[in-house]
Design a protein around this motif. Structure first.
Motif, PDB file in Angstrom:
ATOM      1  N   ASN A 410       0.804  -1.215   0.000  1.00 12.43           N
ATOM      2  CA  ASN A 410       0.000   0.000   0.000  1.00 12.43           C
ATOM      3  C   ASN A 410       0.841   1.271   0.000  1.00 12.43           C
ATOM      4  OD1 ASN A 410      -2.439  -1.395  -0.037  1.00 12.43           O
ATOM      5  ND2 ASN A 410      -2.553  -1.521   2.192  1.00 12.43           N
ATOM      6  N   MET A 411       2.116   1.149   0.375  1.00 10.65           N
ATOM      7  CA  MET A 411       2.990   2.319   0.323  1.00 10.65           C
ATOM      8  C   MET A 411       3.348   2.709  -1.108  1.00 10.65           C
ATOM      9  SD  MET A 411       5.495   2.010   3.676  1.00 10.65           S
ATOM     10  CE  MET A 411       6.331   3.567   3.359  1.00 10.65           C
ATOM     11  N   THR A 412       2.814   1.988  -2.094  1.00 13.72           N
ATOM     12  CA  THR A 412       2.982   2.382  -3.501  1.00 13.72           C
ATOM     13  C   THR A 412       1.718   3.026  -4.064  1.00 13.72           C
ATOM     14  OG1 THR A 412       2.258   0.228  -4.367  1.00 13.72           O
ATOM     15  CG2 THR A 412       4.601   0.473  -3.836  1.00 13.72           C
ATOM     16  N   ILE A 413       0.656   3.105  -3.264  1.00 14.35           N
ATOM     17  CA  ILE A 413      -0.607   3.669  -3.745  1.00 14.35           C
ATOM     18  C   ILE A 413      -0.430   5.107  -4.199  1.00 14.35           C
ATOM     19  CG2 ILE A 413      -2.874   4.481  -2.924  1.00 14.35           C
ATOM     20  CD1 ILE A 413      -3.100   1.873  -1.369  1.00 14.35           C
ATOM     21  N   LEU A 414       0.380   5.862  -3.504  1.00 10.40           N
ATOM     22  CA  LEU A 414       0.566   7.277  -3.823  1.00 10.40           C
ATOM     23  C   LEU A 414       1.636   7.481  -4.896  1.00 10.40           C
ATOM     24  CD1 LEU A 414       0.264   8.736  -0.227  1.00 10.40           C
ATOM     25  CD2 LEU A 414      -1.504   8.501  -1.977  1.00 10.40           C
ATOM     26  N   ASP A 415       2.037   6.389  -5.548  1.00  8.20           N
ATOM     27  CA  ASP A 415       2.970   6.464  -6.670  1.00  8.20           C
ATOM     28  C   ASP A 415       2.270   6.301  -8.014  1.00  8.20           C
ATOM     29  OD1 ASP A 415       5.246   6.784  -5.100  1.00  8.20           O
ATOM     30  OD2 ASP A 415       5.499   4.619  -4.843  1.00  8.20           O
ATOM     31  N   GLU A 416       0.965   6.085  -7.996  1.00  9.15           N
ATOM     32  CA  GLU A 416       0.260   5.760  -9.237  1.00  9.15           C
ATOM     33  C   GLU A 416      -1.075   6.499  -9.267  1.00  9.15           C
ATOM     34  OE1 GLU A 416      -1.706   1.815 -11.394  1.00  9.15           O
ATOM     35  OE2 GLU A 416      -0.140   1.567  -9.868  1.00  9.15           O
ATOM     36  N   GLY A 417      -1.221   7.434 -10.220  1.00  6.94           N
ATOM     37  CA  GLY A 417      -2.458   8.193 -10.304  1.00  6.94           C
ATOM     38  C   GLY A 417      -2.247   9.534 -10.972  1.00  6.94           C
ATOM     39  N   THR A 418      -3.141  10.480 -10.689  1.00  3.76           N
ATOM     40  CA  THR A 418      -3.134  11.781 -11.352  1.00  3.76           C
ATOM     41  C   THR A 418      -3.044  12.903 -10.333  1.00  3.76           C
ATOM     42  OG1 THR A 418      -4.498  10.882 -13.129  1.00  3.76           O
ATOM     43  CG2 THR A 418      -4.348  13.272 -12.988  1.00  3.76           C
ATOM     44  N   LEU A 419      -2.144  13.849 -10.591  1.00  6.52           N
ATOM     45  CA  LEU A 419      -1.972  15.035  -9.760  1.00  6.52           C
ATOM     46  C   LEU A 419      -2.719  16.203 -10.391  1.00  6.52           C
ATOM     47  CD1 LEU A 419      -0.496  16.493  -7.381  1.00  6.52           C
ATOM     48  CD2 LEU A 419       1.366  16.960  -9.026  1.00  6.52           C
ATOM     49  N   TYR A 420      -3.479  16.928  -9.557  1.00  6.49           N
ATOM     50  CA  TYR A 420      -4.275  18.071 -10.014  1.00  6.49           C
ATOM     51  C   TYR A 420      -3.927  19.315  -9.198  1.00  6.49           C
ATOM     52  CZ  TYR A 420      -7.491  14.460 -11.897  1.00  6.49           C
ATOM     53  OH  TYR A 420      -8.054  13.386 -12.557  1.00  6.49           O
ATOM     54  N   VAL A 421      -4.211  20.479  -9.785  1.00  6.08           N
ATOM     55  CA  VAL A 421      -4.113  21.746  -9.077  1.00  6.08           C
ATOM     56  C   VAL A 421      -5.446  22.476  -9.226  1.00  6.08           C
ATOM     57  CG1 VAL A 421      -3.233  23.098 -11.051  1.00  6.08           C
ATOM     58  CG2 VAL A 421      -2.609  23.754  -8.707  1.00  6.08           C
ATOM     59  N   ALA A 422      -5.784  23.330  -8.252  1.00  4.54           N
ATOM     60  CA  ALA A 422      -7.132  23.906  -8.189  1.00  4.54           C
ATOM     61  C   ALA A 422      -7.218  25.289  -8.813  1.00  4.54           C
ATOM     62  CB  ALA A 422      -7.597  23.981  -6.736  1.00  4.54           C
ATOM     63  N   LYS A 423      -8.335  25.522  -9.502  1.00  3.50           N
ATOM     64  CA  LYS A 423      -8.724  26.835 -10.026  1.00  3.50           C
ATOM     65  C   LYS A 423     -10.092  27.170  -9.464  1.00  3.50           C
ATOM     66  CE  LYS A 423      -8.597  30.460 -12.801  1.00  3.50           C
ATOM     67  NZ  LYS A 423      -7.535  31.490 -12.755  1.00  3.50           N
ATOM     68  N   LEU A 424     -10.232  28.322  -8.798  1.00  6.59           N
ATOM     69  CA  LEU A 424     -11.481  28.721  -8.164  1.00  6.59           C
ATOM     70  C   LEU A 424     -12.051  29.963  -8.842  1.00  6.59           C
ATOM     71  CD1 LEU A 424      -9.648  27.277  -5.875  1.00  6.59           C
ATOM     72  CD2 LEU A 424     -11.259  28.299  -4.279  1.00  6.59           C
ATOM     73  N   THR A 425     -13.360  30.006  -8.946  1.00 10.52           N
ATOM     74  CA  THR A 425     -14.066  31.209  -9.383  1.00 10.52           C
ATOM     75  C   THR A 425     -15.148  31.525  -8.370  1.00 10.52           C
ATOM     76  OG1 THR A 425     -15.575  29.897 -10.745  1.00 10.52           O
ATOM     77  CG2 THR A 425     -13.634  30.814 -11.837  1.00 10.52           C
ATOM     78  N   GLY A 426     -15.485  32.812  -8.231  1.00 10.14           N
ATOM     79  CA  GLY A 426     -16.486  33.237  -7.268  1.00 10.14           C
ATOM     80  C   GLY A 426     -17.834  33.475  -7.895  1.00 10.14           C
ATOM     81  N   ASP A 427     -18.865  33.372  -7.085  1.00  6.23           N
ATOM     82  CA  ASP A 427     -20.227  33.625  -7.562  1.00  6.23           C
ATOM     83  C   ASP A 427     -20.572  35.107  -7.588  1.00  6.23           C
ATOM     84  OD1 ASP A 427     -20.732  30.912  -7.874  1.00  6.23           O
ATOM     85  OD2 ASP A 427     -21.606  30.685  -5.868  1.00  6.23           O
TER      86      ASP A 427
END
Length: 689
Positions: A410-427
């Motif tokens: 399970n210590m390899t779980i964080l080695d496989e996947g997708t990294l994202y960064v956030a973009k926010l907009t206001g109402d």
């Protein structure tokens, strides 16, 4: 109960209470240097269009424990079994009934009436059996490597199976303050022994604790799992950065073995029983000038290479004793820090991992949420002014079972996947004027998008989703990747915590005095105040494994008597003043607990309970305050205990080891010692009930 703010908080200059020495040693005076993020950003519409042109990585959903959010907390391990029961109405205020602690400047850990406390472990206390007793006049690197480290930050408490009232305490040691550690310290001429001792005081400690029947007291014991990880322990680097030319050094031509972990701030516990730790202000340990112009520009984005870096301004001079801290001699060494570290506390001989698939930046922490179909999502903030919020969505399944083999897998779980960064907009973009004035419908709200940066496959190989950058570049220079896709510049995103009972995600945005300054990013709805001295807390309703979310501001912190504060619509005459939110935690009832760092209201920092749902949503009550000069870190709130890591007590202007600014925790004429403390209700019983 109506809480009356003290008169001293009605008028204040808004400046952080951090001393100059804390700023110097904790983050290398980051707030006194030019903001590293000078990017212009992109229009949100352009980003959405770019996403539609990309083929997003389709990972398999991990079907692991077959549970929803309510069971994840139990899987993460707490010191009581009540977390296995899902609260019927989580976050509505059950567990927040206590006598509020008033703002104060006492040199003590002040707790509510009817509660008791004791110090669990302090800097220099033995962790390993052959460790000597602490003596400030007789310190050595060999002794410190066997003793509890300096400036404790994140704390995790894990029950030991098969042992009654026994736990593992895992604590990170963020930084050292040499002027407060060594008698007669000369910052212009540290000795080799002082350098090596400071290096050994970094890292993490794992120590077994024994609870006392009938009280909440916890006492360290010399257990089989006790361990010290330091600035010289071996770590394995994994993911797209590993083995590339960006991380190879003369000592490690393979680019996979890193000596030490530095500036470990907050962290998290995984459902498979390991502990995550974020490497934050790593840049301050390195001196010298990078020769290559491209490397210079990349390093500048992380705060490397500013005038005085590593020299008299920061007063470490580590490069004098080890060339790896001189970027002119080892230009890649700094690229080997700034990752999420994963430690298996149940294996005292195992090699910890640095996960480059999760990106390299000034990680405050990483905290995990597991969706009902088993998808593992890890959230992390980049703690600096105008930096970004990230999440990593794993595509790997969890190996079931509480065994060493399962944890290793399970210590390899964080080695496989997708990294994202956030973009926010206001109402309400037309209603945000920088004063903190509420929009017309009485709330700061908006929408958000997670922009993909990097895919990592099972073999550790990455695929960049950012035009003009390779996978290795995204993994090592993640800030630049966020710049390119126009991520939203936030007011120091620190702890980033999903509520295990509701699935909502919370972010502590500590402050940003440069918000709206000339040449800097202006206000927006998520960061609505110019010269933001007091910070805010963001609440996200996230499509955890997807790319969209909605958000609102739960708290806009500060003096409740002023117009620019907001407590989710709750009556501001009935709340405690709160400033500079830092670390977050949840109690078994789903309420949010907030620790503070740098209280700009001129009181000692503290720990606060906040109701999240129902009629009392936004009610904020101070549970404790820490001693003079200290920061409140690592809160743990269980059914019958509250633990806090008291960091840098006594770091006041003009103070030093020779002239202590505090005498906590030992009293008398003693020097202050960072320590972990525990609080419980007198006579037993549940916290806040």
């Amino acid at each position: 109960m109506s809480l009356k703010p003290l008169a001293l908080f009605v008028k204040h200059d808004g400046a952080s209470s951090r001393s100059a020495v804390t700023c110097q040693y904790k983050c290398g005076n980051a707030c006194f240097h030019e903001v590293p993020n000078t990017s212009k950003g992109e229009y949100f519409g352009d980003i959405v269009a770019a996403i539609s042109r990309r083929r997003l990585f389709q990972g398999s959903a991990a079907v692991v424990i077959g549970v929803g959010a309510g069971s994840v907390l139990a899987a993460c391990g707490d010191d009581s079994t009540e977390n296995t029961a899902v609260e019927k109405n989580p976050g509505t205020g059950v567990g927040t009934t206590f006598d509020v602690v008033a703002p104060n400047k006492e040199d003590a850990l002040v707790v509510p009436k009817g509660y008791e406390q004791n110090v669990v472990i302090r800097w220099g206390d033995p962790v390993l059996p052959d460790a000597p007793a602490f003596d400030i006049a007789k310190q050595s690197a060999a002794a410190q490597a066997k003793q509890f480290g300096y400036n404790n930050d994140y704390a995790a408490l894990l029950p030991i199976a098969g042992k009654d009232n026994a736990f593992l305490l895992v604590v990170s040691h963020e930084y050292t303050t040499e002027t407060h550690m060594f008698l007669g310290y000369n910052p212009d001429a540290p000795t080799r022994e002082q350098f090596e001792t400071a290096l050994a005081a970094h890292g993490l400690s794992v120590v077994e604790l024994k609870g006392e029947q009938g009280t909440g007291k916890l006492t360290p014991v010399m257990g089989q799992y006790n361990r010290r990880l330091t600035g010289t322990s071996e770590f394995k680097l994994t993911g797209p950065a590993a083995g590339t030319d960006f991380v190879k050094t003369s000592v490690d031509p393979s680019g996979t073995k890193v000596l030490g972990t530095l500036n470990n701030c907050s962290g998290g516990v995984t459902p498979w029983g390991t502990v995550l730790s974020g490497e934050e202000n790593f840049n301050q340990y390195f001196a010298g000038v990078l020769a290559d112009p491209t490397a210079q520009e990349r390093g500048k984005r992380y705060g490397l290479g500013h005038p005085g870096a590593g020299q008299g301004e920061v007063s470490r001079r580590w490069e004098t004793f080890d060339k790896r801290f001189d970027v002119a001699q080892e230009p890649n060494e700094s690229n080997r820090f700034g990752y999420i570290v994963e430690v298996d506390p149940w294996d005292p001989t195992g090699t910890p991992v640095k996960h480059s698939a999760m990106g390299r930046f000034k990680h405050e922490s990483a905290n995990i949420y597991v969706t009902s179909d088993g998808t593992v999502v890890a959230y992390s903030g980049d703690d600096e002014r105008f930096e970004y919020m990230y999440k990593f969505v794993s595509s790997k399944k969890i190996q079931p079972g509480d065994t060493a083999a399962a944890r290793k897998a399970n210590m390899t779980i964080l080695d496989e996947g997708t990294l994202y960064v956030a973009k926010l907009t206001g109402d309400h973009p037309d209603q945000i004027d920088g004063t903190g004035k509420l929009p017309s419908d009485k709330g700061f709200t908006g929408k958000g998008q997670w922009i993909p940066l990097l895919e990592t496959a099972a073999d550790g190989k990455g695929r960049s989703l950012v035009d003009g950058m390779t996978a290795a570049e995204v993994a090592v220079f993640t800030r630049q990747a966020g710049d390119k896709v126009g991520a939203t510049k936030m007011d120091r995103p620190e702890d980033f915590e999903p509520n295990p009972l509701t699935g909502k995600v919370y972010v502590a945005l500590t402050n940003n005095s440069n918000r709206g300054a000339e040449g800097k990013a202006g206000v927006d709805e998520a960061n609505p105040r110019k010269s933001n001295k007091n910070g805010q807390v963001l609440e996200l309703v996230d499509d955890h494994k997807g790319t969209s979310f909605t958000w609102s501001l739960l708290l806009v912190c500060g003096d409740p008597a002023t117009a620019d504060t907001y407590f989710a619509g709750y009556d501001k005459t009935k709340v405690s003043p709160i400033s500079c939110p830092d670390n977050l935690a949840f109690d078994p009832h789903g309420n949010l607990w907030i620790s503070t760092d740098g209280n700009a209201l001129k009181s000692n920092d503290g720990l606060f309970a906040v109701v999240l749902e129902g009629d009392k949503r936004g009610e904020t009550k101070q549970f404790l305050t820490v001693p003079l000069g200290a920061e409140t870190c690592g809160p743990i709130v269980t059914k019958d205990r509250v633990l806090v890591a008291v960091q840098h007590p006594g770091e006041l202007e003009g103070a030093s080891a020779d002239k202590p600014g505090s005498h906590w925790p030992d009293g008398g004429a003693s020097v202050p010692r960072p320590a972990v403390a525990v609080v419980w209700k007198s006579g037993g019983g549940e916290i806040g009930v």
